[in-house]
Design an enzyme around this catalytic site. Structure first.
Site, PDB file in Angstrom:
ATOM      1  N   LYS A  32      36.907  99.040  21.154  1.00  0.00           N
ATOM      2  CA  LYS A  32      37.204  98.972  19.714  1.00  0.00           C
ATOM      3  C   LYS A  32      37.600  97.542  19.338  1.00  0.00           C
ATOM      4  O   LYS A  32      37.937  96.732  20.217  1.00  0.00           O
ATOM      5  CB  LYS A  32      38.332  99.943  19.375  1.00  0.00           C
ATOM      6  CG  LYS A  32      39.683  99.591  19.990  1.00  0.00           C
ATOM      7  CD  LYS A  32      40.690 100.724  19.831  1.00  0.00           C
ATOM      8  CE  LYS A  32      42.004 100.364  20.503  1.00  0.00           C
ATOM      9  NZ  LYS A  32      42.883 101.522  20.698  1.00  0.00           N
ATOM     10  N   ARG A 128      50.159 110.718  15.466  1.00  0.00           N
ATOM     11  CA  ARG A 128      49.186 109.892  14.769  1.00  0.00           C
ATOM     12  C   ARG A 128      48.055 110.838  14.365  1.00  0.00           C
ATOM     13  O   ARG A 128      48.120 111.465  13.333  1.00  0.00           O
ATOM     14  CB  ARG A 128      48.730 108.754  15.693  1.00  0.00           C
ATOM     15  CG  ARG A 128      47.841 107.752  15.016  1.00  0.00           C
ATOM     16  CD  ARG A 128      47.660 106.493  15.840  1.00  0.00           C
ATOM     17  NE  ARG A 128      46.946 106.718  17.097  1.00  0.00           N
ATOM     18  CZ  ARG A 128      46.639 105.748  17.944  1.00  0.00           C
ATOM     19  NH1 ARG A 128      46.980 104.496  17.685  1.00  0.00           N
ATOM     20  NH2 ARG A 128      45.999 106.005  19.077  1.00  0.00           N
ATOM     21  N   TYR A 252      53.494  70.640   6.437  1.00  0.00           N
ATOM     22  CA  TYR A 252      53.971  71.190   5.176  1.00  0.00           C
ATOM     23  C   TYR A 252      55.420  71.563   5.384  1.00  0.00           C
ATOM     24  O   TYR A 252      55.796  72.063   6.436  1.00  0.00           O
ATOM     25  CB  TYR A 252      53.200  72.468   4.825  1.00  0.00           C
ATOM     26  CG  TYR A 252      51.803  72.235   4.332  1.00  0.00           C
ATOM     27  CD1 TYR A 252      51.529  71.305   3.334  1.00  0.00           C
ATOM     28  CD2 TYR A 252      50.749  72.978   4.855  1.00  0.00           C
ATOM     29  CE1 TYR A 252      50.246  71.116   2.871  1.00  0.00           C
ATOM     30  CE2 TYR A 252      49.454  72.796   4.397  1.00  0.00           C
ATOM     31  CZ  TYR A 252      49.204  71.859   3.405  1.00  0.00           C
ATOM     32  OH  TYR A 252      47.945  71.684   2.954  1.00  0.00           O
TER      33      TYR A 252
HETATM   34  C1  PLP Z   1      43.215 101.762  22.132  1.00  0.00           C
HETATM   35  C2  PLP Z   1      43.254 103.095  22.757  1.00  0.00           C
HETATM   36  C3  PLP Z   1      43.188 103.239  24.152  1.00  0.00           C
HETATM   37  C4  PLP Z   1      43.219 102.060  25.114  1.00  0.00           C
HETATM   38  O1  PLP Z   1      44.544 101.683  25.365  1.00  0.00           O
HETATM   39  P1  PLP Z   1      44.937 100.441  26.331  1.00  0.00           P
HETATM   40  O2  PLP Z   1      46.403 100.461  26.302  1.00  0.00           O
HETATM   41  O3  PLP Z   1      44.357  99.216  25.685  1.00  0.00           O
HETATM   42  O4  PLP Z   1      44.352 100.707  27.648  1.00  0.00           O
HETATM   43  C5  PLP Z   1      43.105 104.521  24.674  1.00  0.00           C
HETATM   44  N1  PLP Z   1      43.106 105.609  23.867  1.00  0.00           N
HETATM   45  C6  PLP Z   1      43.195 105.510  22.518  1.00  0.00           C
HETATM   46  C7  PLP Z   1      43.202 106.750  21.701  1.00  0.00           C
HETATM   47  C8  PLP Z   1      43.288 104.247  21.918  1.00  0.00           C
HETATM   48  O5  PLP Z   1      43.407 104.161  20.589  1.00  0.00           O
END
Ligand code: PLP
Length: 354
Positions: A32, A128, A252
Site C-alpha cells: 500500500k 478501525r 525564514y
Molecule cells: C499496513 C498493514 C499491514 C502491514 O503492517 P506492517 O507493520 O507494516 O508490517 C498489515 N495489515 C494491515 C491491515 C495493514 O493495514
C-alpha cells in the site's frame, strides 16, 4: 539530479528471507501507499521473483495499478472501495475486504456482487474496520443467501508490544472465525499478524503474515533487530556553501547564529516530502559526519551546518535518510513515526533501484 532515493533490492531480499525464515510462514507483502514510498510496481515485481504469491494494498486503484503493470498474483484490498469504481474496474485477481453490514448491503446492490472474491475482517479490539461478534449471524445469513465468494478471514493487531492484549486479540479472532466457519460449513484462509507480530509471536502466523515495515527495512519492534537491513537511502548534493559570522541571521524567521559557521545548502525541502518538523533537531550525513539542520526547512531546500566537515565543495554527496540517519531517528526527532517519514517521500523524487 538534485536528489534521489536509492533502493537496495539485495537488502529487500535479505529482509524477505529473514522474516520468512524466522516466522517459518508465508508472507503477503503489503505494498500500500506505493510500497511505503519505495515504488509498488518495482517492489512487487521483485517480491514475485522471491516467491510472493499474494499482495495487499489499501485501495482498489493501487491493486489496478499492479494488475496493469504485470503483477498476476492475487491482491487483497484492505479498505473502503467506491461502488461505481468497483463495477467498472473489478478484476478476478482482486480480493476485497468485507468489514461491515452496511458496506456489505451496499455491495449487494451492484450487479457483479456474486463475482467478487472476499476476505472477512473481524474487529478484535482496534476498532478501525471489522465485524463485531453481534454482526456474525446476519453476515453469515447474507453470505449464504447471495452465495458470496468468501475465501478468507482476518484481523489486525493494534499493539504487538502489549502481550496480553495481543494474545486476547488472537484468541478472540480464532473464536469468532470458528463460529463463522461452522455457520458457513467451510474452512477459510486465516491471517492476523503483521511484521511486528511475525518477529515476536511465531504461534500466531496462521496461513500468512501481512508484512510491510520489516521488508522495507523499518524496525517493527522497539528493540532493534539487527537482521533487518536498511533498504533506503535518500541522497542529494550540496548546491552552495557560505561562511557566516556570529550574529548573522539564517533561514525564514531570521534565526541568529551564535558563533562563526560554515553552512551548506541542500536541495531537499518539505515539498519533496522531507518532514518540516525535523527543522529543530534534524541532521544529515556528509562524509560520514552529522551536519545539523539550521533554521526552518524550506519548500525545496535546507541549510545545514558543515563547520566541522572538511573537504567539501558544491556537488558533494549528502545523505538525508539512510545509514547513520535512519527513518526511526527522524521520526523521533520530529515527533512522528518511521512509516510516516518514508511513505511521504514525494513521487517527484526519482527512485533508483540497485
Ligand atoms: C499496513 C498493514 C499491514 C502491514 O503492517 P506492517 O507493520 O507494516 O508490517 C498489515 N495489515 C494491515 C491491515 C495493514 O493495514
Amino acid at each position: 539530479m538534485e536528489n534521489w532515493l536509492e533502493i537496495d533490492l539485495n537488502k529487500l531480499k535479505s529482509n524477505y528471507e529473514y522474516i520468512k525464515k524466522i516466522s517459518g510462514s508465508n508472507l503477503c507483502p503489503v505494498v500500500k501507499a506505493n510500497a511505503y514510498g519505495l515504488g509498488s510496481i518495482r517492489i512487487a515485481k521483485e517480491l514475485v521473483e522471491l516467491g510472493a504469491n499474494i499482495f495487499a494494498v489499501a485501495f482498489l486503484d493501487e491493486a489496478i495499478l499492479l494488475r496493469e503493470n504485470g503483477i498476476e498474483k492475487d491482491i487483497l484490498v484492505f479498505n473502503y472501495v467506491d461502488l461505481e469504481e468497483l463495477s467498472e474496474k473489478y478484476n478476478e485477481k482482486i480480493i476485497l475486504t468485507l468489514f461491515s453490514l452496511e458496506q456489505l448491503k451496499n455491495i449487494l446492490n451492484i450487479r457483479i456482487a456474486s463475482k467478487i472474491r472476499f476476505h472477512i475482517k473481524i474487529n478484535t479490539g482496534m476498532n478501525r474496520l471489522g465485524f463485531d461478534e453481534k454482526d456474525i449471524d446476519e453476515l453469515c445469513y447474507l453470505i449464504k443467501k447471495y452465495n458470496l465468494k468468501v475465501e478468507g478471514i482476518y484481523s489486525h493487531f493494534s499493539d504487538v508490544e502489549d502481550e496480553n492484549f495481543t494474545r486476547k486479540q488472537y484468541m478472540e479472532f480464532i473464536r469468532v472465525s470458528e463460529i463463522i466457519e461452522e455457520k458457513l460449513s467451510k474452512n477459510f484462509v486465516k491471517h492476523i499478524s503483521n511484521s511486528a507480530g511475525a518477529l515476536k509471536y511465531k504461534e500466531f502466523n496462521l496461513d500468512f503474515i501481512r508484512c510491510g515495515m520489516g521488508l522495507y527495512g523499518l524496525q517493527p519492534l522497539k528493540v532493534k533487530d539487527e537482521n533487518i537491513s536498511n533498504v533506503l537511502s535518500w541522497k542529494s548534493k550540496i548546491s552552495d556553501l557560505r561562511n557566516l559570522s556570529k550574529g548573522e541571521r539564517i533561514s525564514y524567521g531570521n534565526e541568529e547564529i551564535e558563533e562563526d559557521k560554515k553552512i551548506a545548502i541542500v536541495p531537499i525541502g518539505y515539498s519533496h516530502g522531507y518532514i518540516f518538523q525535523n527543522s529543530k533537531n534534524g541532521y544529515v550525513i556528509i562524509n560520514g559526519l552529522k551536519a545539523n539542520i539550521l533554521g526552518n526547512i524550506f519548500m525545496d531546500q535546507m541549510i545545514v551546518d558543515v563547520t566541522e566537515i572538511e573537504g567539501i565543495s558544491i556537488g558533494h554527496e549528502v545523505v538525508v535518510l539512510g545509514d547513520g540517519v535512519e527513518a526511526e531517528e527522524i521520526g523521533k526527532s520530529s515527533n512522528t513515526i518511521a512509516d510516516d517519514v518514508i511513505s511521504k517521500i514525494s513521487l517527484r523524487v526519482k527512485r533508483i533501484y540497485k
